[in-house]
Design a protein around this motif. Structure first.
Motif, PDB file in Angstrom:
ATOM      1  N   LEU A 107       0.966  -0.790  -0.348  1.00 14.83           N
ATOM      2  CA  LEU A 107      -0.360   0.703   0.301  1.00 14.83           C
ATOM      3  C   LEU A 107       0.896   1.456  -0.407  1.00 14.83           C
ATOM      4  O   LEU A 107       0.891   1.718  -0.913  1.00 14.83           O
ATOM      5  N   PHE A 108       2.125   1.351   1.396  1.00 12.05           N
ATOM      6  CA  PHE A 108       2.656   2.089   0.554  1.00 12.05           C
ATOM      7  C   PHE A 108       3.827   2.942  -0.569  1.00 12.05           C
ATOM      8  O   PHE A 108       4.078   3.550  -0.553  1.00 12.05           O
ATOM      9  N   SER A 109       3.757   1.316  -1.164  1.00  5.37           N
ATOM     10  CA  SER A 109       4.918   1.935  -2.584  1.00  5.37           C
ATOM     11  C   SER A 109       4.419   2.900  -3.354  1.00  5.37           C
ATOM     12  O   SER A 109       4.539   3.049  -4.088  1.00  5.37           O
ATOM     13  N   GLN A 110       2.596   3.076  -3.031  1.00  9.32           N
ATOM     14  CA  GLN A 110       2.566   4.090  -4.110  1.00  9.32           C
ATOM     15  C   GLN A 110       2.009   5.165  -3.507  1.00  9.32           C
ATOM     16  O   GLN A 110       2.046   5.527  -2.323  1.00  9.32           O
ATOM     17  N   ASP A 111       1.838   6.547  -4.156  1.00  9.19           N
ATOM     18  CA  ASP A 111       2.044   7.586  -3.495  1.00  9.19           C
ATOM     19  C   ASP A 111       1.211   8.530  -3.898  1.00  9.19           C
ATOM     20  O   ASP A 111       0.169   8.815  -2.884  1.00  9.19           O
ATOM     21  N   LEU A 112       0.081   7.339  -4.758  1.00  5.61           N
ATOM     22  CA  LEU A 112      -1.295   8.179  -4.691  1.00  5.61           C
ATOM     23  C   LEU A 112      -2.279   6.247  -4.812  1.00  5.61           C
ATOM     24  O   LEU A 112      -1.635   5.364  -5.475  1.00  5.61           O
ATOM     25  N   LEU A 113      -3.128   6.446  -4.085  1.00  5.12           N
ATOM     26  CA  LEU A 113      -4.042   5.238  -3.868  1.00  5.12           C
ATOM     27  C   LEU A 113      -5.065   5.875  -4.749  1.00  5.12           C
ATOM     28  O   LEU A 113      -5.672   6.503  -4.722  1.00  5.12           O
ATOM     29  N   THR A 114      -5.419   4.448  -5.343  1.00  7.54           N
ATOM     30  CA  THR A 114      -6.482   4.209  -6.454  1.00  7.54           C
ATOM     31  C   THR A 114      -8.447   3.699  -5.544  1.00  7.54           C
ATOM     32  O   THR A 114      -7.592   2.629  -4.700  1.00  7.54           O
ATOM     33  N   ARG A 115      -9.104   4.343  -5.014  1.00  2.19           N
ATOM     34  CA  ARG A 115     -10.319   3.956  -4.736  1.00  2.19           C
ATOM     35  C   ARG A 115     -11.381   4.189  -5.117  1.00  2.19           C
ATOM     36  O   ARG A 115     -10.958   4.496  -6.177  1.00  2.19           O
ATOM     37  N   GLU A 116     -11.986   2.761  -4.847  1.00  2.52           N
ATOM     38  CA  GLU A 116     -13.748   2.344  -5.393  1.00  2.52           C
ATOM     39  C   GLU A 116     -13.931   4.306  -5.834  1.00  2.52           C
ATOM     40  O   GLU A 116     -14.162   4.515  -4.256  1.00  2.52           O
ATOM     41  N   PRO A 117     -14.605   3.923  -6.838  1.00  4.23           N
ATOM     42  CA  PRO A 117     -15.266   5.799  -6.551  1.00  4.23           C
ATOM     43  C   PRO A 117     -17.145   5.232  -6.332  1.00  4.23           C
ATOM     44  O   PRO A 117     -17.726   5.946  -7.131  1.00  4.23           O
ATOM     45  N   ILE A 118     -16.949   4.183  -5.261  1.00  2.00           N
ATOM     46  CA  ILE A 118     -18.246   4.099  -4.855  1.00  2.00           C
ATOM     47  C   ILE A 118     -18.684   5.520  -3.843  1.00  2.00           C
ATOM     48  O   ILE A 118     -18.607   5.404  -2.600  1.00  2.00           O
ATOM     49  N   ILE A 119     -19.084   6.841  -4.615  1.00  2.00           N
ATOM     50  CA  ILE A 119     -19.276   7.876  -3.689  1.00  2.00           C
ATOM     51  C   ILE A 119     -20.470   8.621  -4.169  1.00  2.00           C
ATOM     52  O   ILE A 119     -20.763   8.080  -4.913  1.00  2.00           O
ATOM     53  N   ALA A 120     -21.151   9.046  -2.822  1.00  2.00           N
ATOM     54  CA  ALA A 120     -22.254  10.481  -3.295  1.00  2.00           C
ATOM     55  C   ALA A 120     -21.838  11.352  -4.638  1.00  2.00           C
ATOM     56  O   ALA A 120     -19.815  11.542  -4.128  1.00  2.00           O
ATOM     57  N   VAL A 121     -22.560  12.175  -5.156  1.00  2.00           N
ATOM     58  CA  VAL A 121     -22.653  13.173  -5.731  1.00  2.00           C
ATOM     59  C   VAL A 121     -23.418  14.061  -5.506  1.00  2.00           C
ATOM     60  O   VAL A 121     -24.682  13.438  -5.252  1.00  2.00           O
ATOM     61  N   SER A 122     -23.566  15.018  -5.779  1.00  2.00           N
ATOM     62  CA  SER A 122     -24.388  16.146  -5.716  1.00  2.00           C
ATOM     63  C   SER A 122     -24.679  16.497  -6.513  1.00  2.00           C
ATOM     64  O   SER A 122     -23.970  16.972  -7.500  1.00  2.00           O
ATOM     65  N   ASN A 123     -26.064  16.702  -7.035  1.00  2.00           N
ATOM     66  CA  ASN A 123     -27.324  17.596  -8.279  1.00  2.00           C
ATOM     67  C   ASN A 123     -26.929  19.288  -7.840  1.00  2.00           C
ATOM     68  O   ASN A 123     -27.960  19.439  -6.757  1.00  2.00           O
ATOM     69  N   LYS A 124     -25.845  19.856  -8.170  1.00  2.00           N
ATOM     70  CA  LYS A 124     -25.913  21.281  -7.571  1.00  2.00           C
ATOM     71  C   LYS A 124     -27.555  22.206  -7.894  1.00  2.00           C
ATOM     72  O   LYS A 124     -27.849  23.346  -7.194  1.00  2.00           O
ATOM     73  N   SER A 125     -27.579  21.787  -9.585  1.00  2.00           N
ATOM     74  CA  SER A 125     -28.805  22.931  -9.649  1.00  2.00           C
ATOM     75  C   SER A 125     -29.922  21.959  -9.052  1.00  2.00           C
ATOM     76  O   SER A 125     -30.906  23.091  -9.020  1.00  2.00           O
TER      77      SER A 125
ATOM     78  N   LEU B 268     -25.524   7.947  -5.213  1.00  2.00           N
ATOM     79  CA  LEU B 268     -24.854   7.403  -4.778  1.00  2.00           C
ATOM     80  C   LEU B 268     -24.018   6.957  -6.355  1.00  2.00           C
ATOM     81  O   LEU B 268     -24.912   5.627  -6.788  1.00  2.00           O
ATOM     82  N   GLN B 269     -23.384   6.565  -6.772  1.00  2.00           N
ATOM     83  CA  GLN B 269     -22.556   5.678  -7.492  1.00  2.00           C
ATOM     84  C   GLN B 269     -22.251   4.794  -7.180  1.00  2.00           C
ATOM     85  O   GLN B 269     -21.294   4.113  -6.494  1.00  2.00           O
ATOM     86  N   GLY B 270     -22.654   4.319  -7.876  1.00  2.00           N
ATOM     87  CA  GLY B 270     -22.092   2.533  -8.075  1.00  2.00           C
ATOM     88  C   GLY B 270     -23.872   1.924  -7.443  1.00  2.00           C
ATOM     89  O   GLY B 270     -24.296   0.363  -7.993  1.00  2.00           O
TER      90      GLY B 270
END
Lengths: 267, 665, 152
Positions: B566-584, B642-644
């Motif tokens: 895990l520490f061998s990477q500078d950036l970690l890839t995370r699953e994009p299962i996250i919430a998104v908001s519709n600002k309009s 929620l994506q996914g």
């Protein structure tokens, strides 16, 4: 000039407001909302027992907002909705003046939320007996009777959404019933679509409804809509001890929790 | 227009024995939008994966549903397959027709139908999937290791040696754990302390390791790569900077009769003490509950005698917050005490001891300096009875599992006893001898053949005291359940290994799963035995299940290697299962804000061209959001999704629940 | 006539109950086939509208299950769900929908057997309640009343 008109005139005269929303007599012998944008019209401003509409419904309308400095003539339910929408981040202290009508019909000018909170505490009224009686009657029915009662009531719904239009808490710019991807609620006036709509509406108002009863008064087919939210608020008060419309920093019971919340219904 | 492929796996016989896989494939082929459907013996195998890849090319598939095992098992496998053909991996869904279907239902029409329904539900989900792209987040290259036993020590050293910072916390005053308490270790009989203490010193001296003894986890926030741990450093009432470890204070303490934890209460210690001579750090601690100063303020012997001026009665617990990227949980185990056994005297017979207590009596650093002397009168016992499986494998005691280490340490105990008391007699009551391990079986044979240890296959129903002897009553099941009664001088119970009493609350703080015995759960029993279900948190040692030293060390190194990777990477890839908001559409009621456990919902001001604020809306911080979706269900205007698991996806799944597949025929 | 076989849908969280159902599988604990599982990340994600939709689709019973209190993978989703279901259940009761048709449960990743029991118990309870005829009848209520009203 009445005391109410005096207060209104002073607000205009000292430049505190650009728009006042109050009541006036209409040509049908009833009362309607009046939008006064200069002091010349102040003599049309009235208040009597027929003035029940919750004028706070206009607060979030862009057409109203563009006036900037506002004042509202409000009685108890209207003030409760002020505190409720305050807790929902829709109005800030000082955004508007409120000419509050107390239980004896006397006007006074309120501006900050603390004054409103005190006013509400001092002017509490009991919910109408008719509503409570009907609620009790329904609660005493068998489940089958309740289902029959509400199926009959909902079958009258013509999906005019008057209930939504008059509700000061239905300020969403996109309502769940207007969404078609996915189509959560069938748009036509069908038994299932009607049921879904009224359940969704009640759930969305649970713990938020301040009980002005406007939805029920506006309903052209006389569905006792306020019962649904009143009954839900009753259970919320029992379960969590919360009551909407009393405090500007009210914590919406469905987005908070306590570790010791009841869970005897969970296996 | 979606072009979906359905791939039904037989999983050898695992699915095919109760589900008609061919039929499921055939039914699935009739779902609108499904352009290809097939079944195959092992979909996860190389030819199975090739089959999927070929079909994607040939039928120009836009989405894939694999009907096979749990997505918790092979979802990453199949998503990779799909991605290798240029399709966004999130257009692959798994329908669980093994764990949730073929394994739990009998062969028949209904089971096949359930499998087909499950496929259809996921086809509807895939149809509404959207391409998602992994999220990159920075990684804090510092590990938190919880527990300083041999597993925690090994993990810390491995991670630190790879060039990463490690914070090792241990709740006791010294690291070392149970291994420090052992006399010799099986199957080599080498001295436990001799192999352990150099490791402990290495930890203390390692430039990359910060050791925090007498400390516990208070709370944990954050997620893989970005945890924030709050650690309670308990007041030991010693200024560690000033203390030089001379030990004068411990000698001057007038209180001397406190049961000594390190010696499993076989010895006594003062109120200010160092748990054992080789302790790391070699700094004493004041046991507040037993210290006269804290009781009535009358004693200051340690303070007046400390030439370094290190005693600090006013010291308070400190809460220290640290940023870490990964966590190794190595909190170990404990054992049941003799008081757990009414049939063996409820702990009231002094000469009935646990294996760990006997271990201390055997140890040359123990209270008897390695002479086997029984607790009641200090005499050398001439006849010792060992009872294996005390509590373990006993549903009546609520412990159904095998404690794993007892067979071996009981053989070791008997052997060491015989070495120390050559004219003594050692009897072992056992259920089975489980000696699976390198040189383990040979070790047990040695006990029997070279050291004359007497093994009796059977259980002991009762131990009681009579005329200064312990009467051990049992049966010998190899001799037709003949009753056996032995007059013993001492009885050693190989009591069950169990999770620590605070294991459950620690698991809850860390948000990791635990089993019904409060041992921490691995992500997969076979293929992910080291990771927990919470990304970034791994397990090492007996906190997961009873383990011996080599296994604990091996798992610790495995946990370390996961951490180092895990520490061998500078950036970690995370699953994009996250919430998104519709600002309009968001009206900014912010009722969602208080439900977010990660404080990921922020207020964003929307301004017009002139810079005037038009409205304030919810904006989701994708680095903080973990994708629980609680805000999504709250949002009245459906302005958060929620994506996914979008509203459209789950709605479509529910819409497809009960369409009977005949409708397509 | 064959016995009524209820259609059951289970809305479960990924971390506890889905895993618990997986464990029931790996432990080969047999249970009734009537249940169809829909996976969510957390019970907090489960929208009450989906329960209505499930009834509309013909579900006779609904299981909603997630992590025990204090075990939520996301700390608090289950606590929010708990409040939501308490209120929703009261609303259904008031409207006359039999809330016994929705079974809420906490099933952890270690409780494969509890999951199997939960499904079996739910199936037999819903079998006793009979089909969810209210929703099915709604389709037949049609818009007669509405028609009458307009003709008035």
């Amino acid at each position: 000039m009445t005391e109410l008109q005096n207060i209104a005139k002073k607000l205009f005269d000292d430049g505190s407001i650009n728009l006042l929303i109050g009541y006036s007599n209409n040509e049908n012998g009833g009362t309607s909302a009046i939008f006064i944008d200069n002091s010349a019209d102040i003599d049309k401003l009235i208040y009597n027992e027929n003035c029940h509409q919750n004028l706070m419904v206009y607060f979030q309308k862009p057409e109203v907002k563009k006036f900037g400095k506002l004042a509202f003539v409000v009685s108890l339910p209207g003030l409760k909705s002020v505190l409720e929408i305050a807790s929902e981040n829709q109005i800030k202290d000082g955004d508007a003046y409120f000419i509050a009508i107390d239980k004896d019909g006397n006007p006074s000018l309120l501006q900050d939320f603390h004054q409103i909170e005190d006013f509400i505490t001092n002017n509490q009224t009991k919910p109408p007996m008719g509503l409570l009686k009907l609620m009790e009657k329904i609660n005493n029915m068998t489940r089958e009777e309740r289902w029959q009662y509400w199926t009959d009531e909902f079958s009258k719904c013509i999906k005019c959404y008057a209930c939504r239009s008059v509700c000061p808490l239905c300020y969403c710019t996109q309502c769940i019933t207007d969404i078609n991807i996915p189509q959560w609620i069938s748009t036509e006036s069908s038994p299932i679509g009607n049921l879904d709509w009224h359940i969704a509406r009640a759930m969305h108002l649970a713990g938020r409804c301040i009980g002005c009863g406007e939805c029920m008064k506006a309903c052209p087919v006389d569905i006792p809509l306020a019962l649904l939210t009143a009954n839900l608020n009753k259970s919320i008060a029992i379960h969590f001890g919360d009551e909407p419309g009393m405090k500007a920093d009210y914590k919406y019971p469905l987005s908070h929790y306590k570790l010791e919340d009841k869970e005897n219904f969970i296996r | 227009m979606a072009r979906i492929g359905v791939f039904i796996c037989h999983c050898g016989e695992n699915i095919a024995s109760t589900v008609d896989c061919g039929k499921v494939a055939e039914i699935s082929s009739k779902i609108p939008g499904v352009v290809f459907s097939t079944d195959y013996k092992y979909m996860c195998s190389d030819p199975g994966q090739t089959l999927i890849k070929d079909a994607i090319k040939k039928y120009k598939l836009t989405g894939v549903v694999v009907g096979a095992c749990s997505p918790r098992m092979h979802e990453p496998t199949f998503r990779k397959v799909v991605a290798s053909e240029g399709i966004n991996p999130f257009f692959c869904e798994m329908a669980n027709i093994r764990e949730h279907c073929s394994w739990v239902h009998p062969k028949g029409e209904e089971t096949t139908q359930k499998a087909a329904d499950t496929i259809r539900i996921l086809v509807e989900k895939v149809r509404n999937n959207e391409p998602l792209y992994p999220i990159k987040v920075p990684v804090t290259k510092r590990a938190l290791v919880i527990g300083g036993g041999i597993a925690g020590i090994q993990a810390s050293l491995d991670i630190a040696n790879a060039g990463n910072e490690v914070i090792l916390i241990e709740k006791e005053p010294s690291i070392g754990g149970h291994m420090a308490q052992l006399s010799e270790t099986f199957p080599t009989l080498d001295c436990s302390q001799c192999i352990l203490t150099p490791r402990m010193v290495e930890v203390a001296q390692h430039p990359n390791i910060t050791l925090m003894s007498y400390s516990e986890v208070e709370s944990l926030e954050g997620f893989i790569g970005n945890f924030k741990a709050t650690i309670r450093k308990k007041a030991r009432f010693i200024n560690e900077e000033l203390c030089n470890g001379c030990g004068d204070c411990t000698l001057k303490c007038p209180i001397k009769k406190i049961p000594d934890e390190f010696n499993a209460e076989m010895g006594k210690r003062p109120a200010i003490y160092v748990p054992f001579p080789q302790a790391v750090p070699n700094k004493p601690v004041i046991d507040k509950d037993n210290c006269t100063h804290f009781k009535n303020g009358k004693c200051q012997f340690c303070k007046t005698n400390c030439s370094a001026g290190a005693i600090d009665f006013d010291q308070q617990d400190q809460l220290i917050t640290v940023d870490v990227g990964a966590i190794v949980v190595a909190t170990g185990f404990t054992i049941k005490g003799t008081d757990f056994f009414p049939e063996y005297g409820y702990g009231k017979y002094k000469d009935v001891v646990t294996g760990l207590q006997f271990e201390r009596l055997l140890s040359s650093s123990g209270p008897t300096l390695g002479e086997v002397r029984r607790p009641s009168d200090g005499k050398v016992p001439k006849k010792v009875v060992f009872i294996a499986c005390a509590g373990s494998r006993d549903p009546a005691k609520g412990i159904e599992y095998c404690s794993k280490i007892c067979c071996m340490y009981t053989a070791k105990h008997a052997m060491l006893y015989k070495h120390k008391v050559p004219d003594g007699e050692a009897d072992i009551f056992y259920m089975d001898i489980r000696a699976g391990g390198k040189n383990y079986e040979e070790f047990v044979r040695r006990a029997v053949e070279e050291d004359d240890v007497n093994y009796i296959r059977g259980r002991v129903s009762k131990v009681y005291e009579k005329n200064g002897k312990l009467i051990v009553r049992g049966v010998d099941t190899l001799l037709n359940s003949t009753p056996v009664e032995i007059e013993a001088d001492m009885v050693v119970l190989a009591t069950a290994s169990v999770a620590h009493s605070d294991a459950e609350s620690l698991a809850q703080k860390l948000h990791i799963s635990y089993d019904s015995y409060n041992f921490f759960s691995e992500a997969h029993p076979k293929l992910r035995p080291v990771e927990t279900n919470t990304a970034g948190i791994t397990l090492a040692g007996a906190c997961q299940a009873p383990k011996d030293i080599p296994e604990s060390v091996a798992q610790a190194s495995a946990a370390a290697s996961k951490t180092i990777a895990l520490f061998s990477q500078d950036l970690l890839t995370r699953e994009p299962i996250i919430a998104v908001s519709n600002k309009s559409t968001c009206v900014g009621c912010f009722l969602c804000q208080s439900v977010c456990p990660y404080l990921a919902i922020e207020r964003e001001e929307i301004k017009d061209r002139n810079g005037n604020i038009i409205k304030t809306v919810a904006s989701i911080n994708s680095g903080l959001c973990q994708g629980c979706g609680t805000c999504v269900a709250f949002c009245r205007s459906k302005s958060i999704d929620l994506q996914g698991y979008t509203n459209n996806q789950v709605f479509s799944e529910v819409s497809a629940l009960f369409e009977r597949s005949e409708e397509y025929v | 006539m064959s016995e009524f076989e209820p259609k059951i849908v289970a809305f479960v969280c990924n971390w506890c109950t889905y895993a618990g159902a997986d464990l029931a599988g790996t432990s080969r604990i047999k249970y009734a086939q009537n249940v169809r599982i829909v996976r969510f990340p957390c019970t907090g994600r489960i929208d009450f509208m989906l329960l209505l939709k499930a009834f509309e689709e013909g579900a006779d019973g609904i299981i909603v299950s997630g992590c025990h209190p204090a075990d939520c993978h996301y700390t608090s989703g289950n606590y929010h769900a708990r409040r939501r279901w308490m209120v929703f259940k009261d609303l259904l009761d008031f409207i006359g929908i039999d809330s016994r048709r929705i079974v809420f449960s906490w099933v952890s990743a270690a409780e494969g057997a509890k999951w199997a029991h939960l499904v079996n118990d739910t199936v037999s309870e819903i079998r006793n309640l009979g089909p969810m005829k209210e929703y099915k009848n709604l389709e037949n209520v049609s818009s007669n009343k509405i028609g009458e009203l307009i003709n008035d």
